[in-house]
Scaffold this motif. Structure first.
Motif, PDB file in Angstrom:
ATOM      1  N   GLU A   1       2.396  -9.611   0.341  1.00  0.00           N
ATOM      2  CA  GLU A   1       1.044  -9.081   0.377  1.00  0.00           C
ATOM      3  C   GLU A   1       0.030 -10.222   0.389  1.00  0.00           C
ATOM      4  N   PRO A   2      -1.143 -10.013   1.002  1.00  0.00           N
ATOM      5  CA  PRO A   2      -2.231 -10.979   0.816  1.00  0.00           C
ATOM      6  C   PRO A   2      -2.567 -11.125  -0.665  1.00  0.00           C
ATOM      7  N   ALA A   3      -3.055 -12.287  -1.028  1.00  0.00           N
ATOM      8  CA  ALA A   3      -3.288 -12.593  -2.442  1.00  0.00           C
ATOM      9  C   ALA A   3      -4.259 -11.616  -3.092  1.00  0.00           C
ATOM     10  N   CYS A   4      -5.307 -11.206  -2.377  1.00  0.00           N
ATOM     11  CA  CYS A   4      -6.304 -10.318  -2.976  1.00  0.00           C
ATOM     12  C   CYS A   4      -5.701  -8.953  -3.297  1.00  0.00           C
ATOM     13  N   ALA A   5      -4.912  -8.404  -2.371  1.00  0.00           N
ATOM     14  CA  ALA A   5      -4.289  -7.093  -2.610  1.00  0.00           C
ATOM     15  C   ALA A   5      -3.270  -7.179  -3.736  1.00  0.00           C
ATOM     16  N   LYS A   6      -2.553  -8.284  -3.807  1.00  0.00           N
ATOM     17  CA  LYS A   6      -1.559  -8.469  -4.865  1.00  0.00           C
ATOM     18  C   LYS A   6      -2.215  -8.507  -6.235  1.00  0.00           C
ATOM     19  N   ALA A   7      -3.418  -9.085  -6.302  1.00  0.00           N
ATOM     20  CA  ALA A   7      -4.083  -9.261  -7.598  1.00  0.00           C
ATOM     21  C   ALA A   7      -4.894  -8.052  -8.026  1.00  0.00           C
ATOM     22  N   CYS A   8      -5.220  -7.140  -7.113  1.00  0.00           N
ATOM     23  CA  CYS A   8      -6.103  -6.015  -7.443  1.00  0.00           C
ATOM     24  C   CYS A   8      -5.438  -5.081  -8.449  1.00  0.00           C
ATOM     25  N   PRO A   9      -6.032  -4.871  -9.629  1.00  0.00           N
ATOM     26  CA  PRO A   9      -5.363  -4.087 -10.678  1.00  0.00           C
ATOM     27  C   PRO A   9      -5.473  -2.574 -10.488  1.00  0.00           C
ATOM     28  N   THR A  10      -6.365  -2.120  -9.589  1.00  0.00           N
ATOM     29  CA  THR A  10      -6.565  -0.677  -9.429  1.00  0.00           C
ATOM     30  C   THR A  10      -6.119  -0.164  -8.065  1.00  0.00           C
ATOM     31  N   ASP A  11      -5.538  -1.031  -7.242  1.00  0.00           N
ATOM     32  CA  ASP A  11      -5.177  -0.676  -5.861  1.00  0.00           C
ATOM     33  C   ASP A  11      -6.400  -0.292  -5.045  1.00  0.00           C
ATOM     34  N   SER A  12      -7.548  -0.840  -5.395  1.00  0.00           N
ATOM     35  CA  SER A  12      -8.723  -0.658  -4.554  1.00  0.00           C
ATOM     36  C   SER A  12      -8.482  -1.309  -3.198  1.00  0.00           C
ATOM     37  N   ILE A  13      -7.852  -2.484  -3.194  1.00  0.00           N
ATOM     38  CA  ILE A  13      -7.489  -3.172  -1.954  1.00  0.00           C
ATOM     39  C   ILE A  13      -6.047  -2.828  -1.626  1.00  0.00           C
ATOM     40  N   GLN A  14      -5.839  -2.149  -0.526  1.00  0.00           N
ATOM     41  CA  GLN A  14      -4.505  -1.741  -0.103  1.00  0.00           C
ATOM     42  C   GLN A  14      -4.171  -2.414   1.220  1.00  0.00           C
ATOM     43  N   PHE A  15      -2.951  -2.920   1.316  1.00  0.00           N
ATOM     44  CA  PHE A  15      -2.493  -3.650   2.500  1.00  0.00           C
ATOM     45  C   PHE A  15      -1.294  -2.946   3.104  1.00  0.00           C
ATOM     46  N   GLY A  16      -1.234  -2.930   4.428  1.00  0.00           N
ATOM     47  CA  GLY A  16      -0.084  -2.325   5.081  1.00  0.00           C
ATOM     48  C   GLY A  16      -0.333  -2.101   6.554  1.00  0.00           C
ATOM     49  N   PRO A  17       0.589  -1.385   7.238  1.00  0.00           N
ATOM     50  CA  PRO A  17       0.361  -1.041   8.646  1.00  0.00           C
ATOM     51  C   PRO A  17      -0.928  -0.231   8.788  1.00  0.00           C
ATOM     52  N   LEU A  18      -1.739  -0.600   9.754  1.00  0.00           N
ATOM     53  CA  LEU A  18      -3.082  -0.018   9.862  1.00  0.00           C
ATOM     54  C   LEU A  18      -3.044   1.489  10.075  1.00  0.00           C
ATOM     55  N   ASP A  19      -2.114   1.979  10.864  1.00  0.00           N
ATOM     56  CA  ASP A  19      -2.036   3.428  11.108  1.00  0.00           C
ATOM     57  C   ASP A  19      -1.752   4.190   9.815  1.00  0.00           C
ATOM     58  N   GLU A  20      -0.881   3.634   8.973  1.00  0.00           N
ATOM     59  CA  GLU A  20      -0.575   4.289   7.695  1.00  0.00           C
ATOM     60  C   GLU A  20      -1.782   4.256   6.770  1.00  0.00           C
ATOM     61  N   LEU A  21      -2.494   3.139   6.770  1.00  0.00           N
ATOM     62  CA  LEU A  21      -3.678   3.022   5.918  1.00  0.00           C
ATOM     63  C   LEU A  21      -4.757   4.015   6.332  1.00  0.00           C
ATOM     64  N   ARG A  22      -4.933   4.201   7.630  1.00  0.00           N
ATOM     65  CA  ARG A  22      -5.936   5.154   8.100  1.00  0.00           C
ATOM     66  C   ARG A  22      -5.596   6.575   7.654  1.00  0.00           C
ATOM     67  N   GLU A  23      -4.338   6.925   7.755  1.00  0.00           N
ATOM     68  CA  GLU A  23      -3.924   8.260   7.321  1.00  0.00           C
ATOM     69  C   GLU A  23      -4.147   8.431   5.828  1.00  0.00           C
ATOM     70  N   ARG A  24      -3.801   7.416   5.056  1.00  0.00           N
ATOM     71  CA  ARG A  24      -3.987   7.461   3.604  1.00  0.00           C
ATOM     72  C   ARG A  24      -5.463   7.564   3.243  1.00  0.00           C
ATOM     73  N   ALA A  25      -6.294   6.838   3.980  1.00  0.00           N
ATOM     74  CA  ALA A  25      -7.729   6.834   3.708  1.00  0.00           C
ATOM     75  C   ALA A  25      -8.351   8.198   3.981  1.00  0.00           C
ATOM     76  N   ARG A  26      -7.946   8.832   5.065  1.00  0.00           N
ATOM     77  CA  ARG A  26      -8.488  10.164   5.379  1.00  0.00           C
ATOM     78  C   ARG A  26      -8.107  11.174   4.297  1.00  0.00           C
ATOM     79  N   TYR A  27      -6.897  11.058   3.799  1.00  0.00           N
ATOM     80  CA  TYR A  27      -6.470  11.947   2.719  1.00  0.00           C
ATOM     81  C   TYR A  27      -7.310  11.709   1.467  1.00  0.00           C
ATOM     82  N   ARG A  28      -7.590  10.453   1.166  1.00  0.00           N
ATOM     83  CA  ARG A  28      -8.373  10.114  -0.015  1.00  0.00           C
ATOM     84  C   ARG A  28      -9.804  10.659   0.091  1.00  0.00           C
TER      85      ARG A  28
END
Length: 291
Positions: free
Chosen positions: A184-211
């Motif tokens: 993981e990028p260092a910022c996402a690894k360090a984020c304690p609340t999972d505010s910064i999420q890293f991954g395949p962009l298509d999966e992140l977009r789907e997750r974001a719409r659900y949120r």
């Protein structure tokens, strides 16, 4: 250009990777800023507090590749269903206000380079210092950068900056060295609340719409995505955000566009004008010879 790596010439490349930053769970701890600086050996900045804000680093720059904004608002939050969120959710925390002020809230957001699908900085770089990776991200090779600065005004988000001591351009690399090793990028690894999420962009977009659907169902009508739409002016961002207010509140342009979109038409007009001038000069010369 929905697949920038393929458009660049990569074959059999990994999926496009990116960031989804959910500002609704950012607690402003700045762990991402610190982790980014430590991993990338970025010089310190923002040591002196102004006394006017906790936002000591002020904005993105050559020495701040992740920037956590603190935005104070006299605006109450909608009542939340606590069953929808975990204990660290800042929506519940902000709703309590400070000093008993029920109409006060903090908005916190960790900003970063957007790694645009249509990246103007790539278009204007004369040395190839800026390049597209196999992950679809945009990286600066500082050893090739000649300090011309063309990329700085080309960026629609004002992300890229030059260091005063050497003049070269610097920005987030999305930890290219780490993700190439499956980390993981260092910022996402360090984020304690999972505010910064890293991954395949298509999966992140789907997750974001659900949120967003979750938040709106809970009464947060202002919840929206920024930079997620591939149909926007930059073809969609490789780093996009869930916001709780208008983009301008966070210092983001409401309708970003790739600043080099008119370059082909401009060059065609320049070429046509040059040919017309040459034709006029030849005609004048020929007329002079006949006299």
């Amino acid at each position: 250009m929905t697949d920038p790596a393929s458009a660049t010439g990569y074959r059999d490349h990994p999926p496009r990777m990116g960031f989804f930053t959910d500002t609704s769970v950012c607690i402003g701890c700045k762990a991402c800023e610190v982790a980014c600086k430590e991993w990338n050996a970025i010089p310190e900045d923002g040591i002196e507090l102004t006394g006017m804000s906790y936002d000591n680093t002020v904005g993105l720059g050559a020495d701040t590749w992740r920037h956590v904004a603190f935005i104070e608002q006299r605006k109450p939050l909608a009542r939340q269903d606590p069953g929808l969120y975990h204990d660290t959710d800042v929506l519940a925390m902000a709703e309590q206000g400070t000093r008993g002020e029920s109409d006060f809230r903090w908005l916190m957001s960790s900003d970063v380079c957007k790694h645009c699908t249509e990246a103007a900085c790539l278009d204007v770089c004369p040395t190839g210092s800026l390049f597209r990776t196999e992950f679809g991200t945009v990286v600066v090779q500082e050893d090739i950068c000649n300090g011309c600065g063309y990329c700085i005004p080309a960026c629609p988000y004002g992300v890229i900056d030059q260091r005063k001591d050497d003049g070269r351009a610097w920005k987030c690399t999305l930890c290219y060295d780490r993700i190439g090793q499956g980390m993981e990028p260092a910022c996402a690894k360090a984020c304690p609340t999972d505010s910064i999420q890293f991954g395949p962009l298509d999966e992140l977009r789907e997750r974001a719409r659900y949120r967003v659907g979750q938040l709106r169902a809970a009464g947060v009508s202002d919840a929206r995505l920024y930079g997620e739409d591939p149909g926007d002016g930059v073809g969609g961002d490789g780093a996009f955000f869930l916001l709780l207010d208008e983009p301008e509140v966070y210092g983001l342009p409401p309708d970003p566009v790739v600043t080099t979109r008119d370059l082909p038409a401009m060059w065609r007009r320049v070429g046509a004008a040059a040919l017309a001038l040459v034709g006029t000069a030849v005609a004048a010369f020929a007329a002079g010879r006949r006299v």
